[in-house]
Write a protein that holds these residues in place. Structure first.
Motif, PDB file in Angstrom:
ATOM      1  N   LEU A 148       0.111  11.781   1.566  1.00 56.58           N
ATOM      2  CA  LEU A 148       0.578  10.609   2.570  1.00 56.58           C
ATOM      3  C   LEU A 148      -0.431  10.658   3.831  1.00 56.58           C
ATOM      4  CD1 LEU A 148       1.953   8.021   3.594  1.00 56.58           C
ATOM      5  CD2 LEU A 148       3.509   9.522   4.429  1.00 56.58           C
ATOM      6  N   MET A 149      -0.576  12.167   4.429  1.00 51.66           N
ATOM      7  CA  MET A 149      -1.162  12.478   5.571  1.00 51.66           C
ATOM      8  C   MET A 149      -2.816  12.061   5.372  1.00 51.66           C
ATOM      9  SD  MET A 149      -1.696  16.144   7.207  1.00 51.66           S
ATOM     10  CE  MET A 149      -2.566  16.644   5.891  1.00 51.66           C
ATOM     11  N   GLY A 150      -3.235  12.595   4.254  1.00 51.67           N
ATOM     12  CA  GLY A 150      -4.620  12.341   4.069  1.00 51.67           C
ATOM     13  C   GLY A 150      -4.992  10.824   3.965  1.00 51.67           C
ATOM     14  N   ALA A 199       9.039  11.041  -8.729  1.00 42.70           N
ATOM     15  CA  ALA A 199       8.998  12.447  -8.798  1.00 42.70           C
ATOM     16  C   ALA A 199       9.572  12.963  -9.837  1.00 42.70           C
ATOM     17  CB  ALA A 199      10.050  12.849  -7.485  1.00 42.70           C
ATOM     18  N   PRO A 200      10.667  12.402 -10.767  1.00 40.47           N
ATOM     19  CA  PRO A 200      11.129  13.045 -11.815  1.00 40.47           C
ATOM     20  C   PRO A 200       9.994  12.822 -13.030  1.00 40.47           C
ATOM     21  CG  PRO A 200      12.710  11.591 -10.910  1.00 40.47           C
ATOM     22  CD  PRO A 200      11.657  11.224  -9.972  1.00 40.47           C
ATOM     23  N   TRP A 201       9.168  11.905 -12.910  1.00 43.54           N
ATOM     24  CA  TRP A 201       7.911  11.943 -13.727  1.00 43.54           C
ATOM     25  C   TRP A 201       7.057  13.313 -13.820  1.00 43.54           C
ATOM     26  CZ3 TRP A 201       6.137   6.368 -12.203  1.00 43.54           C
ATOM     27  CH2 TRP A 201       6.954   5.532 -12.546  1.00 43.54           C
ATOM     28  N   GLY A 202       6.965  13.748 -12.285  1.00 44.31           N
ATOM     29  CA  GLY A 202       6.150  14.818 -11.972  1.00 44.31           C
ATOM     30  C   GLY A 202       6.871  15.986 -12.503  1.00 44.31           C
ATOM     31  N   VAL A 259       0.840  -1.201  -0.030  1.00 40.77           N
ATOM     32  CA  VAL A 259       0.116  -0.068   0.152  1.00 40.77           C
ATOM     33  C   VAL A 259       0.882   1.220  -0.030  1.00 40.77           C
ATOM     34  CG1 VAL A 259      -1.719   1.153   1.068  1.00 40.77           C
ATOM     35  CG2 VAL A 259      -1.921  -1.246   1.257  1.00 40.77           C
ATOM     36  N   PHE A 260       1.733   1.355   0.902  1.00 41.77           N
ATOM     37  CA  PHE A 260       2.415   2.598   1.075  1.00 41.77           C
ATOM     38  C   PHE A 260       3.512   2.933  -0.302  1.00 41.77           C
ATOM     39  CE2 PHE A 260       1.832   1.678   5.671  1.00 41.77           C
ATOM     40  CZ  PHE A 260       1.198   2.544   5.820  1.00 41.77           C
ATOM     41  N   PRO A 261       4.110   1.840  -0.865  1.00 44.52           N
ATOM     42  CA  PRO A 261       4.709   2.035  -2.188  1.00 44.52           C
ATOM     43  C   PRO A 261       3.826   2.701  -3.191  1.00 44.52           C
ATOM     44  CG  PRO A 261       5.433  -0.102  -1.360  1.00 44.52           C
ATOM     45  CD  PRO A 261       4.325   0.476  -0.295  1.00 44.52           C
ATOM     46  N   LEU A 262       2.438   2.168  -3.299  1.00 46.91           N
ATOM     47  CA  LEU A 262       1.446   2.596  -4.142  1.00 46.91           C
ATOM     48  C   LEU A 262       1.309   4.208  -3.955  1.00 46.91           C
ATOM     49  CD1 LEU A 262      -0.892  -0.097  -4.643  1.00 46.91           C
ATOM     50  CD2 LEU A 262       0.756   0.484  -6.344  1.00 46.91           C
ATOM     51  N   LEU A 263       1.236   4.570  -2.445  1.00 41.00           N
ATOM     52  CA  LEU A 263       1.096   5.958  -2.262  1.00 41.00           C
ATOM     53  C   LEU A 263       2.187   6.812  -2.473  1.00 41.00           C
ATOM     54  CD1 LEU A 263      -0.524   5.645   1.341  1.00 41.00           C
ATOM     55  CD2 LEU A 263      -1.794   6.474  -0.768  1.00 41.00           C
ATOM     56  N   GLY A 264       3.331   6.012  -2.533  1.00 48.71           N
ATOM     57  CA  GLY A 264       4.731   6.807  -2.638  1.00 48.71           C
ATOM     58  C   GLY A 264       4.773   7.207  -4.164  1.00 48.71           C
ATOM     59  N   LEU A 265       4.181   6.122  -5.068  1.00 50.92           N
ATOM     60  CA  LEU A 265       4.227   6.564  -6.436  1.00 50.92           C
ATOM     61  C   LEU A 265       3.368   7.869  -7.007  1.00 50.92           C
ATOM     62  CD1 LEU A 265       4.020   3.030  -8.161  1.00 50.92           C
ATOM     63  CD2 LEU A 265       5.972   4.404  -7.989  1.00 50.92           C
ATOM     64  N   VAL A 266       2.188   7.844  -6.149  1.00 50.03           N
ATOM     65  CA  VAL A 266       1.257   9.224  -6.410  1.00 50.03           C
ATOM     66  C   VAL A 266       1.945  10.193  -5.695  1.00 50.03           C
ATOM     67  CG1 VAL A 266      -0.922  10.125  -6.045  1.00 50.03           C
ATOM     68  CG2 VAL A 266      -0.811   7.670  -6.494  1.00 50.03           C
ATOM     69  N   ALA A 267       2.561  10.114  -4.447  1.00 49.88           N
ATOM     70  CA  ALA A 267       3.152  11.162  -3.825  1.00 49.88           C
ATOM     71  C   ALA A 267       4.392  11.786  -4.449  1.00 49.88           C
ATOM     72  CB  ALA A 267       3.610  10.874  -2.432  1.00 49.88           C
ATOM     73  N   GLY A 288       6.766  16.234  -7.883  1.00 53.08           N
ATOM     74  CA  GLY A 288       7.647  16.708  -8.819  1.00 53.08           C
ATOM     75  C   GLY A 288       6.530  17.666  -9.874  1.00 53.08           C
ATOM     76  N   LEU A 289       5.332  17.547  -9.670  1.00 53.13           N
ATOM     77  CA  LEU A 289       4.370  18.374 -10.661  1.00 53.13           C
ATOM     78  C   LEU A 289       4.096  19.626  -9.655  1.00 53.13           C
ATOM     79  CD1 LEU A 289       2.686  18.844 -12.779  1.00 53.13           C
ATOM     80  CD2 LEU A 289       0.763  17.288 -11.576  1.00 53.13           C
ATOM     81  N   LEU A 290       3.766  19.504  -8.308  1.00 52.16           N
ATOM     82  CA  LEU A 290       3.398  20.580  -7.649  1.00 52.16           C
ATOM     83  C   LEU A 290       4.218  21.226  -6.573  1.00 52.16           C
ATOM     84  CD1 LEU A 290      -0.309  19.512  -6.996  1.00 52.16           C
ATOM     85  CD2 LEU A 290       0.584  20.867  -9.057  1.00 52.16           C
ATOM     86  N   GLY A 291       5.494  20.298  -6.190  1.00 53.00           N
ATOM     87  CA  GLY A 291       6.351  20.828  -5.379  1.00 53.00           C
ATOM     88  C   GLY A 291       5.649  20.707  -3.917  1.00 53.00           C
ATOM     89  N   ILE A 292       5.102  19.872  -3.667  1.00 50.90           N
ATOM     90  CA  ILE A 292       4.398  19.613  -2.226  1.00 50.90           C
ATOM     91  C   ILE A 292       5.021  18.483  -1.555  1.00 50.90           C
ATOM     92  CG2 ILE A 292       2.107  20.688  -3.001  1.00 50.90           C
ATOM     93  CD1 ILE A 292       1.292  17.423  -3.224  1.00 50.90           C
TER      94      ILE A 292
END
Length: 270
Positions: free
Chosen positions: A33-35, A236-239, A10-18, A23-27
């Motif tokens: 992850l918090m949500g 992150a580089p993809w974003g 689960v957490f690696p999947l979240l990591g891909l989105v995060a 990379g896209l938004l700088g967040i």
């Protein structure tokens, strides 16, 4: 569910989105992850009274690796304003440390509403706030000086309290100062690493000595922090590549919508 078992998938999947959003938004992926953790942690053995604290701490810890990957990708494309980041570093370190100490003292429900309200306000400011006009010669400004250090302190405090690397504050600030959104995102990624290091250390050292949480160091839930960090570094580089393809207006709109979604999910997850 055992935290380490969940951490393998689960957490690696979240990591891909995060990582993609970092990379896209700088967040730095912290809000994602918090949500997610707010919904997941009770089933992983974390008492409800500590859910928000653990979610915040784990998010900040994961931002270290995610932010490094994202900022390096932006740096290679020339979208990090290092002079601006340098002026912000002292304030970011101080603010991250102080903010984590404040977050530890706040009640779980208070933290939840603080984060939710902040997300909505940040989205409104980014989408509808005014942008300073550029100089006549068209040169992009590079904000410097003690005001950026002061801003760094405020960003550090709020970042630790709401569990982010500061992107939702740094990006709007730099855009307001006339910086291109893509460079604001890149600079935010670099600044987020500094905030994350100070805040994560604070969530460990400010934690009560008698605190006993499964698979945790202080308030940092290790399966989440490690699982997200490893996967997000690759994403992150993809974003970053996507951020350089979007128009400034589209980038601001995506960022604002994302903030509203996270804020809403926190309220509904009570």
């Amino acid at each position: 569910m055992d935290g380490w078992v969940v951490g393998f998938w689960v957490f690696p999947l979240l990591g891909l989105v995060a990582g993609l959003m970092a990379g896209l938004l700088g967040i730095g992926g912290g809000l994602i992850l918090m949500g997610a953790l707010v919904w997941m942690l009770p089933s992983l053995g974390i008492p409800q009274a500590q859910v928000m604290h653990v979610a915040l701490a784990s998010a900040m810890a994961s931002i270290v690796a995610t932010g490094i990957s994202s900022s390096l990708a932006h740096h290679r494309r020339g979208s990090v304003l290092w002079p601006t980041v340098g002026w912000m570093i002292p304030g970011l370190l101080l603010g991250g440390w102080l903010g984590s100490g404040l977050a530890v003292l706040l009640d779980e429900q208070v933290l939840r509403w603080v984060v939710a309200v902040y997300c909505v306000l940040a989205a409104i400011q980014l989408q509808f706030g005014k942008v300073r006009p550029r100089p006549v010669d068209g040169a992009e400004p590079v904000p410097r000086g003690w005001p950026m250090s002061v801003a760094g302190t405020a960003i550090g405090v709020l970042s630790a309290v709401v569990g982010i690397g500061g992107g939702s504050m740094t990006v709007p600030l730099l855009v307001w100062r006339g910086v291109l959104p893509v460079r604001a995102v890149g600079s935010s990624s670099a600044a987020g690493v500094v905030v994350a290091v100070a805040s994560a250390a604070g969530f460990v050292l400010h934690a009560p000595q008698d605190l006993q949480l499964p698979h945790s160091v202080g308030y940092i839930y290790l399966p989440a922090a490690i699982g997200v960090s490893v996967a997000s570094m690759f994403a992150a580089p993809w974003g970053t590549r996507l951020a350089h393809r979007l128009s400034p207006r589209a980038l601001r709109a995506v960022f604002a919508c994302f903030m509203v979604v996270i804020g809403t999910s926190l309220v509904l997850g009570r």
